[in-house]
Each structure stands twice: as structure tokens, then as C-alpha cells.
Design an enzyme around this catalytic site. Sequence first.
Site, PDB file in Angstrom:
ATOM      1  N   ARG A 136       1.380   1.115   8.369  1.00 36.43           N
ATOM      2  CA  ARG A 136       2.498   0.435   8.492  1.00 36.43           C
ATOM      3  C   ARG A 136       3.524   0.606   7.548  1.00 36.43           C
ATOM      4  O   ARG A 136       3.395   1.330   6.298  1.00 36.43           O
ATOM      5  CB  ARG A 136       2.456  -0.952   8.563  1.00 36.43           C
ATOM      6  N   GLY A 137       5.056   0.296   7.759  1.00 36.78           N
ATOM      7  CA  GLY A 137       5.887   0.342   6.713  1.00 36.78           C
ATOM      8  C   GLY A 137       6.064   1.786   6.182  1.00 36.78           C
ATOM      9  O   GLY A 137       6.222   2.849   6.703  1.00 36.78           O
ATOM     10  N   ILE A 138       6.157   1.413   4.661  1.00 33.35           N
ATOM     11  CA  ILE A 138       6.342   2.647   4.146  1.00 33.35           C
ATOM     12  C   ILE A 138       5.407   3.925   4.060  1.00 33.35           C
ATOM     13  O   ILE A 138       5.820   4.948   4.159  1.00 33.35           O
ATOM     14  CB  ILE A 138       6.748   2.322   2.355  1.00 33.35           C
ATOM     15  N   ASP A 152      -6.098   2.255   6.006  1.00 30.38           N
ATOM     16  CA  ASP A 152      -5.710   1.142   5.794  1.00 30.38           C
ATOM     17  C   ASP A 152      -6.588   0.034   6.151  1.00 30.38           C
ATOM     18  O   ASP A 152      -7.504   0.516   6.678  1.00 30.38           O
ATOM     19  CB  ASP A 152      -4.543   0.998   7.110  1.00 30.38           C
ATOM     20  N   ASN A 210      -0.266   3.987  -2.030  1.00 34.14           N
ATOM     21  CA  ASN A 210       1.049   3.375  -1.653  1.00 34.14           C
ATOM     22  C   ASN A 210       0.634   1.734  -1.081  1.00 34.14           C
ATOM     23  O   ASN A 210       1.520   0.828  -1.251  1.00 34.14           O
ATOM     24  CB  ASN A 210       1.453   3.779  -0.094  1.00 34.14           C
ATOM     25  N   TYR A 259       4.119 -10.230  -9.285  1.00 31.28           N
ATOM     26  CA  TYR A 259       4.345  -8.733  -8.791  1.00 31.28           C
ATOM     27  C   TYR A 259       4.758  -7.813  -9.721  1.00 31.28           C
ATOM     28  O   TYR A 259       4.179  -6.630  -9.910  1.00 31.28           O
ATOM     29  CB  TYR A 259       5.037  -8.907  -7.401  1.00 31.28           C
ATOM     30  N   LYS A 286       3.338  -4.023 -11.449  1.00 31.84           N
ATOM     31  CA  LYS A 286       3.990  -2.943 -11.352  1.00 31.84           C
ATOM     32  C   LYS A 286       4.390  -2.418 -12.663  1.00 31.84           C
ATOM     33  O   LYS A 286       4.168  -1.179 -13.066  1.00 31.84           O
ATOM     34  CB  LYS A 286       5.325  -3.055 -10.519  1.00 31.84           C
ATOM     35  N   VAL A 292      14.654  -2.680  -3.420  1.00 29.96           N
ATOM     36  CA  VAL A 292      14.148  -3.379  -2.137  1.00 29.96           C
ATOM     37  C   VAL A 292      14.368  -2.479  -0.921  1.00 29.96           C
ATOM     38  O   VAL A 292      15.200  -1.908  -0.504  1.00 29.96           O
ATOM     39  CB  VAL A 292      14.826  -4.878  -2.046  1.00 29.96           C
ATOM     40  N   ASP A 342      13.293  -2.138   3.282  1.00 31.16           N
ATOM     41  CA  ASP A 342      13.276  -2.997   4.502  1.00 31.16           C
ATOM     42  C   ASP A 342      11.901  -2.915   5.128  1.00 31.16           C
ATOM     43  O   ASP A 342      11.750  -2.151   6.062  1.00 31.16           O
ATOM     44  CB  ASP A 342      14.508  -2.421   5.498  1.00 31.16           C
TER      45      ASP A 342
END
Length: 280
Positions: A17-19, A38, A88, A153, A157, A185, A187
Site C-alpha cells: 500500500r501507500g508509498i 507486506d 519502507n 516516531y 527516524k 508529510v 498523503d
Amino acid sequence: MTGELDGRVVAVTGGGRGIGREIARQLLAAGARVAIGDIDGDVARGTADEFGERASGFDLDVTSTPSFEAFLSAVEAQWGPLDVLVNNAGVMWVGPFDEEPESAITRQLAVNLHGVIRGVRLVAPGMRSRRRGHIVTIASAASRLSPPGESTYAATKHAVLGYLTGVRAELRGSGVHLSVIMPAVVDTELAAGTATGAAKLLEPGDVARAVVAVLHKPRFEVTIPSYIGPLTRLVTAFPQFVRDAVMRKMVPDQVSATDKSARAAYESRSVADENDTGPA
């Protein structure tokens, strides 16, 4: 863009999903063969089926060494040695530090930090012995910044950047490249309900393009937008009160700005459920 990526074997964690999904899509368009790992193996396989024969989907829990080893073994059995690993997979809880559940802290450390360390430790030695390979990690602008409401978070990082900086020094001259992509950020579901601060809201495609570009022309640190890196370095030269004022303008206060109701479903699944790493 094709060329260097034609036929290369690439693994993307959190790729369903996503990025991660968009990274996989763009790498396939660039000519690579892409293994999509995943925590939700059905989503990974469904995504791979959509993308065609040069994509394959696999179950992968980045918090489990046996799972990660099985994933890498399956990829190598299908296509041969790995050329590129894209770390990721990631999760995020947002809110006041003293309201953050212990389970959310543990989960973020396990996925965002230890998941990356695990991937590097499993993949880099083989790349070093072959004297070629590239590990790309999707970190965050929070590797350099610490938005209120994202303290744990951001800590994960920051730690990822520190870890990779040291590993890069150890791998110097080995033929293995490391890159850290640090977007503002994006989406995706991970950022649902959060504010963007001074930077515009990015799309997953912005991050995926940066991954493809860094594989063609290796660099260690990549910030998106590009001005974030130089600006954060410049600000450190100022007195603390000036730094604080600049950061309040640049960085959103997620404690006051975040819509927790918009994040409820994501956080319940990704940081409360011990069986789900979620998408980055």
C-alpha cells in the site's frame, strides 16, 4: 528511466500500500523485477498481480527475523541475488507524549528502527561479498526535525539516520551504497489527520521518483522538498531562541493540529495490533 535498473532484483518492504506500492510501480516501470513484501500477504500478492509478471508478492513481517529471512530466500530462489532493498515499512502514532500507549512505543521501535536494522544486517553482507548493491531506506523529515506529537516516531527516524550513517562508514569502498530518503508529510494513511507545516503535502509518487533517481545516481541523504536538508543545517547555527522560532513556523504542532478521529482506524490497526506493521 531504464538502463541501470533493467532486470535488477529489488525488494520493497511494506510494499502493498501507500508509498511502498508506488515505489514498486515506478521501479517496475524503470525495468526492475520487484518483490513486494507486506505484513498482509494477500494485499502484497494482489498488488503484484495488478502490476504484472515482473512483480511478486510475499508475506513479510519486518519485526521477525525468520519472516525476513524467509522473504529474502523466496526472492532469491525466484530471481537470484538481491540488487536493491527498499526499507519502507513504517508506522506512526500521533498525540501527546504522556498519552502514548506503551504498545505504540514498542511497535514503532520494532518496525521503524529494528525492522530497518534487521533488513540491513540480513542483506548488506551478501551485497558486500558480491561488491555491489544498494539499500534505500524511507525515513522522514522527522529524522532531522521533531514535531510535537510525534516524539517517538521522530526518535525512531533520528535513530535510523544515525544507524545508517555508521553502517555507511563501515561499508565505504565495498561497492554497497546506502541512501536515506527523508520526505515531509506524504498523503498516505500513515499521515491521516496530521498537518503539514510549511511544506506542501507530498504524494507517494514524489517519494517513489526520489527512490528511482537515487538508484541511478547514488546519494546518502535526500530530503523532500530538497530545501529541508540545507535549512535544518543552517538553523543549527542560530541561538536556541531563533531556532525555536523558525521551527515553530516550519514544523506543525501535531498535538493541537491532528484530527485523532481521522487516525483512529489506522492507529488501531497499525500500532495497537501486534500482528500488523502497516504501510509507510
